[in-house]
Design an enzyme around this catalytic site. Structure first.
Site, short mmCIF file in Angstrom:
data_model
loop_
_atom_site.label_atom_id
_atom_site.label_comp_id
_atom_site.label_asym_id
_atom_site.label_seq_id
_atom_site.Cartn_x
_atom_site.Cartn_y
_atom_site.Cartn_z
N ASP A 1 41.94 28.24 28.05
CA ASP A 1 43.08 29.09 28.35
C ASP A 1 43.85 29.63 27.16
O ASP A 1 44.75 30.44 27.33
CB ASP A 1 44.05 28.33 29.28
N CYS B 1 35.85 36.51 50.32
CA CYS B 1 37.20 36.81 50.84
C CYS B 1 37.15 37.52 52.19
O CYS B 1 38.07 37.38 53.00
CB CYS B 1 37.97 37.69 49.84
N CYS C 1 40.18 39.03 54.74
CA CYS C 1 41.45 38.30 54.53
C CYS C 1 42.26 38.96 53.42
O CYS C 1 41.72 39.34 52.37
CB CYS C 1 41.16 36.86 54.16
N CYS D 1 46.75 36.49 50.53
CA CYS D 1 47.33 36.38 49.19
C CYS D 1 48.08 37.65 48.80
O CYS D 1 49.09 37.59 48.09
CB CYS D 1 46.26 36.05 48.16
N CYS E 1 52.84 38.04 48.56
CA CYS E 1 53.45 38.22 47.24
C CYS E 1 54.86 38.82 47.37
O CYS E 1 55.02 39.92 47.89
CB CYS E 1 52.59 39.14 46.37
N CYS F 1 54.55 40.20 38.53
CA CYS F 1 54.11 38.86 38.93
C CYS F 1 55.17 37.83 38.53
O CYS F 1 55.59 37.78 37.37
CB CYS F 1 52.77 38.54 38.26
N CYS G 1 54.67 30.65 40.08
CA CYS G 1 54.68 30.96 41.51
C CYS G 1 53.32 30.59 42.08
O CYS G 1 52.29 30.89 41.48
CB CYS G 1 54.95 32.45 41.72
N CYS H 1 50.45 33.04 46.29
CA CYS H 1 49.14 33.62 46.58
C CYS H 1 48.04 32.56 46.59
O CYS H 1 47.03 32.71 47.28
CB CYS H 1 48.81 34.76 45.61
N CYS I 1 45.70 30.65 50.54
CA CYS I 1 44.26 30.92 50.63
C CYS I 1 43.60 30.00 51.65
O CYS I 1 43.70 28.76 51.55
CB CYS I 1 43.61 30.72 49.26
#
Length: 357
Positions: free
Chosen positions: A134, A188, A191, A194, A198, A214, A241, A244, A248
């Site tokens: 990351d 997905c 659907c 998510c 938001c 975001c 947050c 989203c 799922c």
């Protein structure tokens, strides 16, 4: 190499990883176009490093040309609690699940290094390795999809049929040629849970994110004041947050985190905003030692807390905000004045309701 790969996967699981898959560094042909659009539209906001290092993110093989395989690892941090429940308690701060205990960067990187050392020893030093989690210009989500960890959902995060949305990603680049796994396909379907949940409308379209709207970006990466029209939409979210991710449907298959240091600390499961507003730099550092929250510093943290206080609807929190109205940091002072005015407006409306005369 099949035997080595089997031992590698077993060792990865022994180290604490839940998923281990292999791809090539160049197995991400869709990244350049997606990244170019993201940057061209300015959707990266203040994250200038995304543009500065876009050549590496577009082509991970350029990061280390000698690499021949990428070992993609996934580690669950599935919460034991409903992460959306705290949003119904506006006097408390909502902290993203991944930040409710120890910093995953440290934990995942240690596992990656141990696994990398094992691989070097297992091959008698016949490989070189680099580990990433990351903090480097590595397109981890596309590589994860190419390796079969999961697919990038409509919220742009990786989704796994085994772990849902709750898992960290790490990678080991190696000069070894290891048999690759099949990439994952999109599951997905129709659907759009998510996208619809938001609060700020951060998704211009499915599979596209505008970081400037975001809440995770706004509360963590964005420095300075948040745009007035977005402040009320933050609610009581003070760090990140999870909306989203939490909705799922694939999370029904998620397995609880094995690592106890990912389990939420009791004092971070909705800490009272009034108490957080009393923190100074010393107490902030002490409270969040070893936590990713410490990275944003006291000023940005207080800014978030004060926005949450302003959104609480509780005039009883006015004194907690007023003490920061003359703060030395102009962003903190601005957030405090905004919170006080917003709560006084609530107080005035309540007074008029109670005394119509």
């Amino acid at each position: 190499m099949d035997a080595l790969k089997q031992k590698l996967v077993a060792q990865a699981q022994a180290e604490g990883f839940d998923l281990a898959r292999i791809c090539r560094p160049w197995d991400v042909p869709q990244v350049p176009d997606r990244l170019e659009t993201f940057l061209r539209e300015g959707r990266h906001g203040q994250m200038g490093w995304l543009a500065e290092r876009s050549h590496w993110r577009s082509d991970p093989s350029a990061l280390w040309p000698e690499a021949r395989s990428v070992i993609m690892l996934g580690e669950s941090y599935t919460p034991e609690h409903d992460p959306l429940a705290v949003l119904k308690r506006p006097r408390e701060g909502a902290i993203s699940v991944y930040a409710q205990n120890k910093d995953y960067h440290d934990l995942v990187k240690k596992r990656l290094k141990r696994l990398a050392r094992w691989l070097i020893a297992e091959t008698s030093g016949a490989t070189e390795v680099k580990v990433f989690v990351d903090t480097a210009p590595v397109p981890e989500k596309p590589l994860g999809a190419a390796a079969g960890l999961g697919w990038q959902g409509k919220h742009t995060n990786l989704v796994s049929r085994d772990l849902g949305s709750w898992f960290f990603i790490g990678s080991i680049f190696t000069t070894l040629e290891i048999d690759v796994d099949a990439g994952e396909v999109d599951h997905c379907g129709s659907c759009r849970a998510c996208l619809d949940i938001c609060p700020t409308g951060a998704f211009p379209a499915p599979y596209q994110l505008d970081a400037r709207r975001c809440i995770s970006y706004l509360t963590i990466e964005h420095h300075g004041p948040v745009a007035p029209e977005l402040r009320a939409l933050l609610g009581n979210r003070i760090y990140g947050c999870d909306d989203c991710l939490a909705v799922c449907p694939w999370n029904k298959f998620a397995q609880e985190a094995r690592e106890v240091r990912y389990h939420a600390r009791a004092d971070l499961l909705g800490p009272p905003l009034a108490e957080l507003a009393e923190l100074d730099d010393t107490s902030f550092r002490a409270k969040f030692s070893g936590s990713p929250i410490k990275r944003i510093g006291i000023a940005r943290f207080l800014r978030n807390v004060l926005y949450a206080i302003g959104n609480s609807g509780d005039a009883g929190l006015i004194p907690a905000a007023e003490r920061h109205c003359d703060a030395g940091d102009p962003t903190v002072a601005d957030a405090a004045r905004w919170a006080v005015q917003r709560l006084k407006n609530v107080e005035n409306r309540m007074d008029r309701f109670q005394d119509p005369a």
